[in-house]
Design an enzyme around this catalytic site. Structure first.
Site, mmCIF file in Angstrom:
data_model
loop_
_atom_site.group_PDB
_atom_site.id
_atom_site.type_symbol
_atom_site.label_atom_id
_atom_site.label_comp_id
_atom_site.label_asym_id
_atom_site.label_seq_id
_atom_site.Cartn_x
_atom_site.Cartn_y
_atom_site.Cartn_z
ATOM 1 N N TYR A 1 0.794 -1.041 -0.093
ATOM 2 C CA TYR A 1 0.047 -0.045 0.076
ATOM 3 C C TYR A 1 0.911 1.245 -0.016
ATOM 4 C CZ TYR A 1 -4.532 2.483 0.072
ATOM 5 O OH TYR A 1 -5.562 3.227 -0.022
ATOM 6 N N ARG B 1 -9.406 10.673 -7.783
ATOM 7 C CA ARG B 1 -8.578 11.444 -6.808
ATOM 8 C C ARG B 1 -7.790 10.303 -6.157
ATOM 9 N NH1 ARG B 1 -9.522 12.344 -0.954
ATOM 10 N NH2 ARG B 1 -8.276 10.477 -1.354
ATOM 11 N N LYS C 1 -6.374 -1.816 -0.943
ATOM 12 C CA LYS C 1 -7.204 -1.733 0.457
ATOM 13 C C LYS C 1 -7.818 -3.275 0.553
ATOM 14 C CE LYS C 1 -7.541 2.743 1.504
ATOM 15 N NZ LYS C 1 -7.650 3.328 2.539
ATOM 16 N N GLU D 1 -13.894 4.631 -2.379
ATOM 17 C CA GLU D 1 -12.461 5.028 -2.019
ATOM 18 C C GLU D 1 -12.010 6.212 -3.200
ATOM 19 O OE1 GLU D 1 -9.264 4.685 -0.081
ATOM 20 O OE2 GLU D 1 -11.063 3.620 0.566
ATOM 21 N N ASP D 2 -11.598 7.143 -2.801
ATOM 22 C CA ASP D 2 -10.585 7.951 -3.697
ATOM 23 C C ASP D 2 -11.525 8.504 -4.742
ATOM 24 O OD1 ASP D 2 -8.612 7.631 -2.051
ATOM 25 O OD2 ASP D 2 -7.285 6.661 -3.553
ATOM 26 N N ASP E 1 -13.894 5.477 2.980
ATOM 27 C CA ASP E 1 -12.805 5.414 4.079
ATOM 28 C C ASP E 1 -11.956 6.606 4.019
ATOM 29 O OD1 ASP E 1 -10.884 3.782 5.639
ATOM 30 O OD2 ASP E 1 -9.394 3.924 3.969
ATOM 31 N N ASP E 2 -11.839 7.162 2.966
ATOM 32 C CA ASP E 2 -11.315 8.761 2.968
ATOM 33 C C ASP E 2 -12.243 9.518 3.993
ATOM 34 O OD1 ASP E 2 -9.708 7.935 0.500
ATOM 35 O OD2 ASP E 2 -11.484 7.902 -0.463
ATOM 36 N N ASN F 1 -1.087 11.509 1.654
ATOM 37 C CA ASN F 1 -0.142 10.667 1.130
ATOM 38 C C ASN F 1 -0.231 10.825 -0.570
ATOM 39 O OD1 ASN F 1 0.010 8.597 3.061
ATOM 40 N ND2 ASN F 1 -2.253 8.409 3.385
#
Length: 548
Positions: A100, A153, A171, A242-243, A265-266, A405
């Site tokens: 990751y 993103r 993930k 996610e993202d 999760d973000d 990150n």
């Protein structure tokens, strides 16, 4: 001799060797080789699991870069899934940065170049009206977790289109490696609606739709079709968004969180790990949560998500919602979020306070006097020397959390935070940094990695078959993570438990989250007398199965 008739669906021969969830390579026993048509397809030597792992480690040591190790490990997963997980679970500290962040960021940048075997499901908007049909193409029929992205993103790297598939894959690797969620019940999904990344559109090796991103009602309708199709095809599935870009991430969560089992999760996982870090940091400062004031650099879905969860935890500590919100300030590219601004999204408005405008981050620090700053801006080195020194003047132990990150986008390094604060900073970053030597002290940076939160929440959801995912589950997870930070950890400067014990830490968190699920009436199974034993019984283990 076999112990009975072989299952009718059990592959044989080369088909078995090409089935990653069953393949054991040279660890197939003599009996299995005879019964399953493997004689002559393998060398005569029969390996133990440990010997297979030893060979993997030897080959990894010959790789000169983490990208090379990433490619090797993903190829291993394509060949022998059990051995892949056995390897990364054997040394989480070593392998987390490879499977990751930060390595996955570089992998996503070049995903179309390094991909060897497709993984997961790709849902092109050109296939609208057929999403349920496409999901049924997946060979596993009992999927419990989908991690889905549209690639707009990716980490702090921006729009990577279908190259972002590395994130759902990574993930889900962590769901299994860190919490024992069965890998065959996990499915990575890419929503392909195009990309606005011109470099990718010009790249002959890019594998996504070669068109600008679809937006508006057509996009929303396609996501509706996806969520509806998941409920139809995989009715026990939890969806992790996610993202997604801010313009979609918050509305998606708001639209579906009370209708289906899902989370982002973000927004929620990042918030949980931040709250865990804050709760542990306050054990260092000795100050109560109700007296803290936080300033965020970045006012997107991650920043507002962390702030929202902090507000809820502060309310549980005795503050009113208004009082708690007044202790969370956000700063974006256009300055401090204040009531007079007319460029704010609806999800940002609750954190726009009555105050004079401020376009300089240091000026905002001097004015607001925060006890902690949290970076979710993806702007590298935004926490410069002036920022850190200002925080150090105002606080004996300033809380400095550059969470962006990958490592290249962190708001500051651990060394900068410690050096500019004279070693007084309570530091945690999103990606790992090495220990810092300052005078006669060695300071060990913490890593506010979502891996402390989402795999454990996932394990609890899986074990209890929860119907919804709530913010309280993330608050419970944050408290459980913080509670596992020992006094020795705090003395070393750590505000998160050691990653080396992530599996046991996840079990501890999952038990507490499962208790919250049962208390809220969200479980679809009966509450067991021994919750920890029940959680452990539901976990997958990285050991070869006896096939006959």
């Amino acid at each position: 001799m076999t112990k009975g008739p072989l299952p009718a669906d059990l592959p044989r021969g080369m088909d078995l060797l090409h089935t990653p969830r069953l393949n054991k390579g040279t660890a197939f026993s003599e009996e299995e080789r005879e019964a399953l048509g493997l004689v002559g397809l393998l060398p005569e030597g029969v390996d133990t699991e440990e010997n297979r792992l030893r060979r993997v480690m030897l080959q990894l040591d010959k790789k000169s870069t983490d990208m090379g190790r990433y490619i090797f490990l993903q190829s291993l997963a394509d060949n022998d899934r059990t051995l892949f997980y056995k390897a990364i679970m054997s040394d989480p500290v070593r392998f987390m940065p490879i499977v990751y962040t930060p390595t996955v960021g570089e992998a996503c940048r070049t995903y179309g170049h390094i991909m060897r075997r497709p993984k997961g499901i790709y849902l092109s908007i050109n296939r609208r009206g057929r999403v349920a049909e496409i999901l049924r193409n997946w060979p596993e029929k009992d999927i419990r977790f989908i991690v889905v992205t549209d690639g707009e993103r990716i980490l702090g790297l921006g729009d990577l289109g279908t190259n972002g598939m590395g994130i759902p894959i990574g993930k889900l690797n962590l769901y299994t490696a860190c919490a024992g969620v069965p890998p065959r019940m996990a499915l990575p999904v890419m929503i392909d609606v195009g990309t606005n990344n011109e470099a990718l559109l010009r790249d002959p090796l890019y594998l996504g739709l070669r068109q600008p991103r679809v937006r508006g009602p057509e996009y929303d309708s396609f996501l509706d079709e996806f969520v509806t199709a998941v409920q139809e095809v995989f009715p026990s599935c939890c969806i992790q968004f996610e993202d997604f870009a801010n313009i979609n991430a918050v509305p998606l969560l708001q639209r579906y969180r009370d209708k289906v089992c899902c989370f982002n999760d973000d927004i929620q996982g990042t918030a949980g790990v931040a709250v865990a870090g804050i709760l542990a940091a306050l054990r260092m400062t000795g100050k109560p949560l109700a007296e803290q004031q936080f300033l965020f650099l970045g006012a997107g879905s991650a920043g507002t998500g962390i702030a929202s969860l902090i507000v809820q935890v502060m309310q549980q500590a005795g503050l009113s919602e208004a009082e708690a919100r007044q202790r969370c300030w956000l700063f974006d590219v256009n300055g401090l979020l204040v009531e007079s601004r007319n460029d704010l999204a609806s999800f940002q408005r609750p954190f726009a306070h009555a105050a004079p405008p401020a376009n300089d981050f240091v000026t905002a620090i001097e004015s607001l006097k925060p006890t902690g700053i949290i970076g979710v801006s993806a702007v590298p080195r935004a926490f410069n020397q002036l920022v850190i020194e200002a925080m150090a003047r105002l606080n004996e132990r300033p809380i400095i959390f550059p969470y962006s990150n990958p490592t290249s986008h962190a708001e500051c390094t651990a060394e900068e935070a410690y050096r500019w604060s004279e070693g007084r900073a309570i530091f945690a970053s999103g990606s790992p940094f090495p220990p810092v030597r300052l005078g006669d002290r060695t300071l060990i940076p913490g890593q506010g990695n979502n891996v402390y939160i989402f795999p454990a929440v996932g394990l609890a959801v899986f074990a209890t078959e929860a119907t919804r995912v709530t913010d309280q589950m993330f608050i419970t997870a944050a408290r459980a993570v913080a509670a596992q930070v020992s006094e020795a950890d705090l003395a070393a400067g750590l505000i998160y438990p050691p990653l080396s014990g992530i599996l046991e830490a996840s079990i501890h968190v999952a038990v507490d989250v499962a208790r919250t699920i049962f208390a809220a009436g969200l479980a679809r199974v009966d509450e067991p007398a021994d919750l920890e034993a029940f959680i452990r019984s539901r976990m997958w283990q990285a050991h070869y199965r006896q096939l006959i």
